[in-house]
Design an enzyme around this catalytic site. Structure first.
Site, PDB file in Angstrom:
ATOM      1  N   THR A   1       0.839  -1.205   0.000  1.00 41.77           N
ATOM      2  CA  THR A   1       0.000   0.000   0.000  1.00 41.77           C
ATOM      3  C   THR A   1       0.871   1.250   0.000  1.00 41.77           C
ATOM      4  O   THR A   1       0.602   2.213  -0.725  1.00 41.77           O
ATOM      5  CB  THR A   1      -0.929  -0.012   1.235  1.00 41.77           C
TER       6      THR A   1
ATOM      7  N   SER B   1       5.467  -6.489  -2.123  1.00 41.70           N
ATOM      8  CA  SER B   1       5.138  -6.580  -0.698  1.00 41.70           C
ATOM      9  C   SER B   1       5.606  -7.916  -0.152  1.00 41.70           C
ATOM     10  O   SER B   1       5.405  -8.960  -0.798  1.00 41.70           O
ATOM     11  CB  SER B   1       3.619  -6.461  -0.545  1.00 41.70           C
TER      12      SER B   1
ATOM     13  N   CYS C   1      -9.410  -7.056   1.502  1.00 40.16           N
ATOM     14  CA  CYS C   1      -9.515  -5.634   1.831  1.00 40.16           C
ATOM     15  C   CYS C   1     -10.922  -5.101   1.615  1.00 40.16           C
ATOM     16  O   CYS C   1     -11.176  -3.931   1.798  1.00 40.16           O
ATOM     17  CB  CYS C   1      -8.541  -4.825   0.980  1.00 40.16           C
TER      18      CYS C   1
END
Ligand code: PLP
Length: 374
Positions: free
Chosen positions: A71, A200, A320
């Site tokens: 993010t 990530s 999410c």
């Protein structure tokens, strides 16, 4: 241990990564900015780990900046690219199926007056490179396109996007969210032709709280955090040495043969899932580890709960977007009953055919119970 088939949400940390983090926390625990030997030992470790991550990504060590997560990298890329092109224009192109970590900062720029083109997928979740080329304008300052969609497993035409930008002469920087693509599909940032690329750690068996950002050599980007000047001045803050060590260890522990191994388990799972009464395959996934199916008429949240009661973890879409139908599946134009029954199944090197059997059996049992209750 449950049967964990939600590896696109996160992964179990591999022993190599956990051990590397433990070592960094307890032995080489110095602050890399300290001038004495213990600090310099930590700095040497960070340098070594940067080289490892760069090697696995196929870029130069100086092109890697460690971040806290995907993010962060996505947000930074989008904001900094807009800032970079502020004199050239205010048009952005992205896709309707990006992760919220891209869509939300893009929407933020839209509120500030940027014009945004959202490329729509077809029914199979594919984004057309031709549509992208047609959308490019002389004032396009950013194109953000993910490599692998996190809910469908589809691969997007990032390299074609780079060629179209170059051919059209737009000033646009190209950002790629490669959070689901890193290590799962072969690529290098240079082959893709991107300026910025985000990965990530927790998707590749490193812990949560670490990511890395590729910034093409020569590209001057606005720093994310100002302070002590760590990470080449781009992201100040004492380096999270344990997470960095774990990320590098997870990268090194990943074997190229995992790709075919994982794909084999996924293909087997899809064959078994097709035997579940009423089940539809929404996306078999180009990437080896993600596929999406639906049981029309069975709400996803209910299926996730019932599977959880049977010790099986799968997702009702992106983790999410709890509770809401995902914007990705909604963008496919699926009938409502199909849309509401979507499940994402995602695999890791630890996944087995027996686990796939268990999932198919559990879904069949759930459908049989429903029929028996009618
Ligand atoms: N981009 C994609 C495609 C993802 O799948 C995710 C996580 O699900 C992210 C970005 C966000 O990454 P992180 O959880 O590290 O912030």
């Amino acid at each position: 241990m449950p049967i964990y088939l939600d590896n696109a949400a996160t992964t179990q940390v591999c022993p190599q990564a956990a051990q590397a983090a433990f070592q960094a926390m307890t032995v080489e625990f110095g602050n890399p900015s300290s001038g004495y030997a213990a600090g310099q030992a930590a700095a040497a470790q960070v340098k070594h780990h940067r080289e490892t991550v760069a090697r696995c990504l196929g870029c130069l060590p100086e092109e890697i900046t460690f971040t806290s997560c995907g993010t962060e990298g996505d947000n930074w890329s989008i904001r900094a690219a807009a800032e970079h092109g502020r004199r050239a224009g205010r048009h952005i192109i992205t896709t309707a199926i990006e992760h919220a970590a891209v869509l939300e900062p893009v929407r933020d720029l839209e509120r500030q007056g940027y014009e945004v083109t959202y490329l729509k997928p077809d029914r199979a979740g594919r984004i057309s490179a031709e549509a992208l080329a047609a959308a490019l304008r002389p004032d396009t300052v950013l194109v953000s396109m993910m490599l692998v969609n996190n809910e469908l497993g589809t691969i997007l035409p990032v390299a074609q996007a780079a060629r179209a930008i170059r051919a059209g002469g737009a000033p646009a920087l190209l950002h790629c969210d490669a959070v689901q693509g890193f290590l799962k599909v072969p690529f290098t940032p240079r082959e893709l032709g991107v300026d910025l690329l985000t990965i990530s750690g927790h998707k590749i068996r490193a812990p949560k709280g670490i990511g890395a950002q590729y910034i093409r050599k020569g590209l001057k980007l606005k720093p994310l955090l100002l302070g002590g000047g760590q990470e080449g001045g781009l992201r100040s803050g004492t380096e999270p040495t344990a997470q960095i060590a774990a990320l590098a260890a997870a990268c090194e522990a990943w074997k190229p043969e995992y790709r075919e191994q994982i794909r084999g388990v996924k293909d087997y799972a899809l064959e078994k899932l097709k035997e579940v009464p009423g089940l539809e395959v929404i996306s078999p996934g180009d990437a080896p580890h993600i596929c999406a199916v639906s049981l029309p008429g069975y709400p996803s949240e209910m299926l996730v709960r019932e599977l959880s009661d049977r010790g099986i973890c799968v997702s009702s879409g992106s983790a999410c977007h709890k509770g809401k139908p995902s914007h990705v599946f909604a963008a496919l134009g699926l009938p409502k009953r199909t849309l509401m029954g979507v499940l994402r199944v995602s695999f890791s090197p630890e996944s087995t055919r027996e686990e796939a059997d268990a999932l198919a059996q559990a879904l069949s049992a759930i459908t049989q119970n429903r029929i028996a209750m009618r």
